[in-house]
Design a protein around this motif. Structure first.
Motif, PDB file in Angstrom:
ATOM      1  N   UNK A  24       0.831  -1.162  -0.168  1.00 40.88           N
ATOM      2  CA  UNK A  24       0.024   0.228   0.175  1.00 40.88           C
ATOM      3  C   UNK A  24       0.828   1.134  -0.021  1.00 40.88           C
ATOM      4  N   UNK A  25       0.374   2.235  -0.509  1.00 37.16           N
ATOM      5  CA  UNK A  25       1.096   3.491  -0.615  1.00 37.16           C
ATOM      6  C   UNK A  25       0.891   4.310   0.662  1.00 37.16           C
ATOM      7  N   UNK A  26       1.411   5.430   0.778  1.00 38.30           N
ATOM      8  CA  UNK A  26       1.202   6.335   1.990  1.00 38.30           C
ATOM      9  C   UNK A  26      -0.056   6.552   2.180  1.00 38.30           C
ATOM     10  N   UNK A  27      -0.864   6.549   3.580  1.00 34.15           N
ATOM     11  CA  UNK A  27      -2.000   6.829   3.603  1.00 34.15           C
ATOM     12  C   UNK A  27      -2.435   8.084   3.504  1.00 34.15           C
ATOM     13  N   UNK A  28      -3.535   8.433   2.779  1.00 36.15           N
ATOM     14  CA  UNK A  28      -4.261   9.453   2.671  1.00 36.15           C
ATOM     15  C   UNK A  28      -5.070   9.692   3.866  1.00 36.15           C
ATOM     16  N   UNK A  29      -4.903  10.586   4.832  1.00 41.67           N
ATOM     17  CA  UNK A  29      -5.689  10.736   5.863  1.00 41.67           C
ATOM     18  C   UNK A  29      -6.676  11.696   6.032  1.00 41.67           C
ATOM     19  N   UNK A  30      -7.756  11.753   6.674  1.00 39.28           N
ATOM     20  CA  UNK A  30      -8.839  12.897   6.817  1.00 39.28           C
ATOM     21  C   UNK A  30      -9.513  12.972   5.576  1.00 39.28           C
ATOM     22  N   UNK A  31      -9.806  12.156   4.774  1.00 31.60           N
ATOM     23  CA  UNK A  31     -10.739  12.298   3.686  1.00 31.60           C
ATOM     24  C   UNK A  31     -12.064  12.283   3.887  1.00 31.60           C
TER      25      UNK A  31
END
Length: 107
Positions: free
Chosen positions: A29-36
């Motif tokens: 998995x790539x870096x997490x995209x938070x607060x979506x």
């Protein structure tokens, strides 16, 4: 006329870890995209997977149309539960009073 889903409607926050492929140790998995921003419905529904099978979705997400959710991604819901998308559908109806959004059916 509404052209995209209003931001005030997306009052939940999720984290998306984009799927990048498999390794000898499992999925990458790539870096997490938070607060979506999202609207999350934690309900059980019978949905059709891309291959035509009927499967159970335990969470449905409504996202901004610009939000990318690659197939196989890991999504962390506001409850802390991690899930993966069954299907990702862009919804756009130009000229109709329907807001553009992305609908994600999760396992």
């Amino acid at each position: 006329m509404v052209t995209r889903v209003p931001g005030w409607l997306l009052h939940h926050r999720i984290t998306i870890e984009p799927y990048q492929g498999d390794s000898a140790y499992g999925p990458l998995y790539g870096p997490p995209v938070t607060d979506v921003p999202a609207l999350v419905a934690d309900t059980v529904r019978l949905v059709r997977a891309p291959d035509g099978r009927q499967v159970v979705s335990s969470a449905q997400l409504l996202l901004d149309p610009d939000t990318a959710v690659p197939a196989g991604s890991r999504i962390t819901l506001p409850s802390g539960r991690a899930t993966t998308p069954i299907s990702v559908s862009p919804i756009d109806a130009p000229g109709l009073p329907v807001p553009a959004h992305t609908e994600v059916m999760c396992e």
